[in-house]
Write an enzyme that holds these catalytic residues in place. Structure first.
Site, PDB file in Angstrom:
ATOM      1  N   GLY A  73     -19.222  -6.562  -0.293  1.00 24.27           N
ATOM      2  CA  GLY A  73     -17.998  -6.636   0.534  1.00 24.27           C
ATOM      3  C   GLY A  73     -16.942  -7.686  -0.143  1.00 24.27           C
ATOM      4  N   SER A  93     -22.954  -7.118  -5.610  1.00 23.58           N
ATOM      5  CA  SER A  93     -21.445  -7.470  -5.659  1.00 23.58           C
ATOM      6  C   SER A  93     -21.101  -8.904  -5.045  1.00 23.58           C
ATOM      7  CB  SER A  93     -20.848  -6.307  -4.997  1.00 23.58           C
ATOM      8  OG  SER A  93     -19.376  -6.156  -5.145  1.00 23.58           O
ATOM      9  N   TRP A  94     -20.487  -8.646  -3.850  1.00 25.64           N
ATOM     10  CA  TRP A  94     -20.102 -10.106  -3.319  1.00 25.64           C
ATOM     11  C   TRP A  94     -21.485 -10.934  -2.894  1.00 25.64           C
ATOM     12  CZ3 TRP A  94     -18.267 -14.333  -1.848  1.00 25.64           C
ATOM     13  CH2 TRP A  94     -18.818 -15.036  -0.542  1.00 25.64           C
ATOM     14  N   ASP A 153     -19.088  -1.383 -15.479  1.00 26.18           N
ATOM     15  CA  ASP A 153     -18.572  -2.165 -14.130  1.00 26.18           C
ATOM     16  C   ASP A 153     -17.397  -2.914 -14.541  1.00 26.18           C
ATOM     17  OD1 ASP A 153     -18.380  -4.289 -12.428  1.00 26.18           O
ATOM     18  OD2 ASP A 153     -20.274  -3.969 -11.621  1.00 26.18           O
ATOM     19  N   HIS A 155     -19.998   0.157 -11.188  1.00 32.05           N
ATOM     20  CA  HIS A 155     -20.297  -0.954  -9.978  1.00 32.05           C
ATOM     21  C   HIS A 155     -21.112   0.170  -9.151  1.00 32.05           C
ATOM     22  CE1 HIS A 155     -19.745  -4.692  -8.139  1.00 32.05           C
ATOM     23  NE2 HIS A 155     -19.410  -4.282  -7.148  1.00 32.05           N
TER      24      HIS A 155
END
Length: 327
Positions: free
Chosen positions: A42, A114-115, A277, A305
């Site tokens: 996120g 990711s985050w 990515d 990604h």
């Protein structure tokens, strides 16, 4: 190497982490297995049943949680009255430590996407005694340079979508920190302004994933859409609360996570990254790998990604299988 079968949690609960927040958690796999915690992306997404399939359920005790304001945690960022000032990286790291102690876990493997990879890296840098290994994918470090790339920088690759993205902002807000400008709209007291801004933000998120606007089903849920857009712009617009400067235009360049990569010495880690990515345009995953003694970089060809791509999932399962015997 296939994914492991889908499994149900054998325990779950809501943990009071303070500031009026309760974080949802669940545990599946082997109660006596190697502990591992999964950090979703996120910021603003949630845990789901796909994540445990990357772990051998006989070998791992797998912990999932919805970060503050996300998913089943309360209060939800989707509710306008929710106080976002108590939702920062430091708060999330403190929540992880509180959950670890609540579950009676001494040390755990940290898996992040990711985050979640940026959060996992910072958690390991500040609490190395709590982390056995790191497995990270869609690697991000939360720097201002990455935020600038994913907003203004990718505009040259997606010009039509970027024009629409900018058009939602007042003209005097189009040249600075774009996530912060969007966050101001998303926090507007005018509900119509909030709804329109959240839709425009998720349209941009979809466009930079090289998909047609509004093609991602989760963004069609208005509550998820608002909570997600609110949370991600809150973090991106404030340097991910990492002391980056928060200008969203590359103010600190590398950022504190990459700067502090040597602090990860002694913690084994695997970075699984798609060759396509967009974050690779800054070379951060390679620089992180070279600055982190004991890490390995697994590059998966022709994938962006997308942790769910078959070759990515295979590499992630291989990493967790390899670490399953490490204590």
């Amino acid at each position: 190497m296939p994914l492991y079968p889908e499994i149900e949690p054998y325990d779950h609960g809501m943990l009071d982490v303070g500031d009026g927040n309760r974080v949802y958690w669940e545990v599946c796999g082997n109660p006596r297995g190697k502990p591992a915690v999964v950090l979703h992306g996120g910021p603003g997404s949630r845990a789901n049943a796909w994540f445990p399939r990357l772990f051998d359920p006989e070998a791992y005790r797998i912990v999932l949680l919805d970060q503050r304001g996300c998913g089943r945690s309360t209060p939800s960022a989707s509710a306008y009255e929710t106080d976002m000032s108590v939702n920062t990286t430091d708060h999330l790291i403190a929540d992880l430590e509180l959950l670890r102690r609540h579950l009676g876990i001494g040390r755990w493997l940290v898996w992040g996407v990711s985050w979640g990879s940026a959060l996992g890296l910072r958690y390991a840098q500040t609490h190395p005694e709590s982390v056995t290994e790191l497995v990270l994918t869609g690697v991000a470090t939360g720097s201002d340079a990455e935020v600038a790339l994913l907003t203004r920088g990718l505009g040259q690759f997606f010009p039509e979508a970027f024009e629409r993205f900018l058009a939602e902002l007042p003209e005097d807000e189009r040249h600075g920190n774009l996530p912060a400008a969007y966050n101001r709209l998303i926090e507007s007291p005018d509900e119509a302004v909030r709804i329109r801004a959240a839709r425009a933000w998720t349209d941009w998120e979809t466009a930079i994933a090289a998909q047609p606007p509004r093609s991602v089903p989760r963004y069609e849920d208005p509550l998820f859409r608002y909570g997600f857009a609110r949370t991600v712009t809150h973090y991106w617009g404030n340097g991910h609360f990492l002391g980056d400067g928060g200008d969203g235009d590359g103010g600190d360049g590398d950022g504190v996570v990459l700067r502090d990569a040597p602090l990860l010495k002694g913690i084994p880690g695997t970075l699984v990254q798609g060759s396509l990515d967009p974050g690779n345009l800054l070379g951060i995953v390679w620089r992180l790998h070279h600055a982190w003694p004991g890490s390995e970089l697994v590059l998966v060809d022709d994938v962006g990604h997308d942790a769910g791509a078959p070759d990515m999932a295979e590499a992630l399962v291989a990493a967790t299988d390899r670490y399953a015997g490490n204590g």
